[in-house]
Design a protein around this motif. Structure first.
Motif, PDB file in Angstrom:
ATOM      1  N   VAL A 182      65.198  12.590  68.519  1.00  0.00           N
ATOM      2  CA  VAL A 182      63.894  13.273  68.508  1.00  0.00           C
ATOM      3  C   VAL A 182      62.949  12.609  67.518  1.00  0.00           C
ATOM      4  N   SER A 183      63.461  12.277  66.343  1.00  0.00           N
ATOM      5  CA  SER A 183      62.612  11.657  65.321  1.00  0.00           C
ATOM      6  C   SER A 183      62.078  10.311  65.798  1.00  0.00           C
ATOM      7  N   ILE A 184      62.927   9.534  66.447  1.00  0.00           N
ATOM      8  CA  ILE A 184      62.473   8.246  66.989  1.00  0.00           C
ATOM      9  C   ILE A 184      61.398   8.464  68.045  1.00  0.00           C
ATOM     10  N   ALA A 185      61.602   9.479  68.904  1.00  0.00           N
ATOM     11  CA  ALA A 185      60.615   9.769  69.954  1.00  0.00           C
ATOM     12  C   ALA A 185      59.273  10.158  69.357  1.00  0.00           C
ATOM     13  N   VAL A 186      59.296  10.927  68.267  1.00  0.00           N
ATOM     14  CA  VAL A 186      58.044  11.336  67.622  1.00  0.00           C
ATOM     15  C   VAL A 186      57.330  10.130  67.018  1.00  0.00           C
ATOM     16  N   VAL A 187      58.099   9.256  66.364  1.00  0.00           N
ATOM     17  CA  VAL A 187      57.500   8.061  65.750  1.00  0.00           C
ATOM     18  C   VAL A 187      56.895   7.161  66.815  1.00  0.00           C
ATOM     19  N   VAL A 188      57.615   6.974  67.923  1.00  0.00           N
ATOM     20  CA  VAL A 188      57.119   6.115  68.998  1.00  0.00           C
ATOM     21  C   VAL A 188      55.871   6.707  69.639  1.00  0.00           C
ATOM     22  N   SER A 253      68.558  18.775  55.490  1.00  0.00           N
ATOM     23  CA  SER A 253      68.394  19.550  56.712  1.00  0.00           C
ATOM     24  C   SER A 253      67.058  20.277  56.732  1.00  0.00           C
ATOM     25  N   ALA A 254      66.758  21.022  55.664  1.00  0.00           N
ATOM     26  CA  ALA A 254      65.520  21.794  55.620  1.00  0.00           C
ATOM     27  C   ALA A 254      64.301  20.878  55.688  1.00  0.00           C
ATOM     28  N   THR A 255      64.321  19.783  54.946  1.00  0.00           N
ATOM     29  CA  THR A 255      63.174  18.880  54.928  1.00  0.00           C
ATOM     30  C   THR A 255      62.992  18.197  56.271  1.00  0.00           C
ATOM     31  N   TRP A 256      64.085  17.747  56.874  1.00  0.00           N
ATOM     32  CA  TRP A 256      64.014  17.067  58.171  1.00  0.00           C
ATOM     33  C   TRP A 256      63.437  17.999  59.235  1.00  0.00           C
TER      34      TRP A 256
END
Length: 467
Positions: A182-188, A253-256
């Motif tokens: 998900v994080s990669i998808a958001v960055v892309v 976890s909370a920050t991510w």
């Protein structure tokens, strides 16, 4: 109580935990310090921190301002929680039971009862968000999903400590993979126009403080759970290592989750779930929702389990499993009442109100453990915590006075939909009551716990009891 049985050189433990709040002796200790990472990580992987992380975006804080506020709030809250988690192996009892030393056996009913309210409140919030995730995943009606999520959460909590630990390990592994994608998808994909701060400089500072305080209130609330999930670890473990694993699990976890929430909120007009739909294909979105449901179950089960610990600390004449079921039933009803259109407002108000008692309680706990009892080395035998006629018998009025002074000090700083104090007004609606309540309770407890002669101590306690 069933005893563990040695089988083929290993310790076989019953499937359902039969332990209550009594001391975990050395023969029942098991686990590794690194397990604290997953135990702190997994219960945070659900929709609540994602929603909370996006709270500053509609207020004009932008992505960078949200991220810094999130990181600062989580840093402070995670440090406090890790400091409490270290106490578990040392004393082998749940967190809220430990403050019998400070408040007295009966005096500790007060924070334990407030703890019950906290745990049921968080269970209700988790059930609302878990049901929303499950409804989006399955397309089934929302109200029945409330009952499904609540029922499964109760079942997991009934099994107890080892089941919660095992679920935490598997959920952490799954989350690292899924939310890494998900994080990669958001960055892309990139963020939306709301990522840019559009508030005036003065208002931006106020908004930053507001988000930071709400985030801190969320993370620091885990202090009252902390030792519940470390008390089975061997007493001779390395405190530094356990502190770092516990801190790392909760902070990461909370920050991510919150940073993801902030980024997703910039894409879809304040709705992080809609933001997920923007950056993810439908099959992957369903996988994320499934993880959110599992995270909500973990979060809820943790709250029910700790709620049972608090209930038993109040001497409820019930078994742990019975308290879990009763708490789940009450929380299910509250979930049906809280899940309406004002959910975000209810959520933020609840988080801030939690800090009104958690912070003075935390101040007294930290002084009692780290200063009065030299990091846990100065306590009598751990069984003393269960002896209502022992060294902690009765009530310690001085600690209760410090506790209530701390809560009272927070009133002018409050800033909620229910009530805003004069200083809260001056700060533009920023609630920093937790800082005031912590400092006042710590100072009062430190002064009131100062050494006295036996005659002076008896006189002080008698006077405070009369008050």
């Amino acid at each position: 109580m069933k005893k563990d049985r040695a089988v083929s050189g290993r310790t076989e433990r019953p499937l359902t935990e039969h332990h209550g709040i009594d001391w975990v002796d050395d023969s029942r200790r098991h686990g590794r310090e690194r397990d604290q990472f997953s135990m702190r990580f997994a219960p945070v992987v659900y929709l609540a921190p994602v929603v909370l992380g996006g709270a500053g975006v509609p207020l004009g804080l932008g992505l960078v301002g949200s991220v810094t506020a999130i990181a600062a709030g989580n840093l402070l809250g995670s440090l406090a929680t890790a400091a409490c988690a270290v106490m578990g192996p040392r004393l082998g009892i749940p967190q809220v039971t430990m403050t019998r030393s400070a408040f007295g056996y009966r005096g500790n009913y007060v924070p334990a009862f407030l703890g019950i309210l906290l745990f049921i409140g968080y269970f209700s919030l988790g059930t609302v968000l878990g049901a929303r995730s499950l409804t989006n995943l399955t397309g089934l009606p929302y109200t029945p999903m409330i009952v499904v999520v609540a029922g499964l959460s109760v079942l997991i909590a009934v099994f107890g400590y080892d089941t919660l630990q095992a679920m935490g390990r598997w959920l952490t592994r799954a989350s690292l993979v899924v939310f890494g994608i998900v994080s990669i998808a958001v960055v892309v994909h990139g963020t939306g126009p709301a990522a840019t701060t559009n508030a005036s400089s003065g208002h931006s500072v106020t908004t930053w403080l507001l988000v930071c305080s709400v985030v801190f209130s969320y993370t620091v609330s885990w202090t009252i759970y902390a030792s519940d999930y470390s008390r089975y670890l061997p007493a001779n473990g390395r405190a530094r290592s356990m502190f770092l694993w516990a801190f790392g699990g909760l902070f990461s976890s909370a920050t991510w989750m919150m940073v993801l929430g902030a980024a997703l909120t910039t894409l879809a007009g304040g709705d992080p779930l809609a933001g997920l739909g923007v950056v993810l294909p439908a099959p992957l979105l369903k996988l994320v929702l499934a993880v959110f449901v599992a995270g909500a179950l973990s979060h809820n089960a943790v709250n029910l389990y700790s709620g049972a610990m608090a209930g038993l600390t109040c001497d409820l004449p019930l078994r742990r499993t019975t308290v879990v079921v009763a708490g789940g039933a009450v929380g299910c009803v509250l979930s049906l009442l809280l899940g309406g259109g004002n959910f975000q407002s209810h959520f933020n108000t609840f988080l801030l109100m939690v800090s009104y008692f958690v912070m003075p309680w935390l101040a007294i706990l930290l002084i009692d453990f780290y200063r009065t009892h030299q990091g846990g080395r100065g306590y009598p035998q751990p069984t003393a915590f269960q002896d209502r006629t022992g060294p902690y018998r009765g009530t310690r009025p001085r600690a209760l006075l410090a506790f209530f002074l701390g809560i009272g000090a927070s009133v002018p700083f409050m800033a909620t939909d229910v009530y805003t104090g004069p200083i809260g007004h001056l700060l533009g609606g920023v609630d920093v009551s937790y800082a005031a309540s912590f400092m006042v309770a710590a100072l009062a407890h430190e002064l009131l716990r100062a050494p006295h002669t036996d005659r002076e101590t008896a006189a002080v306690d008698s006077a405070l009891t009369t008050l």
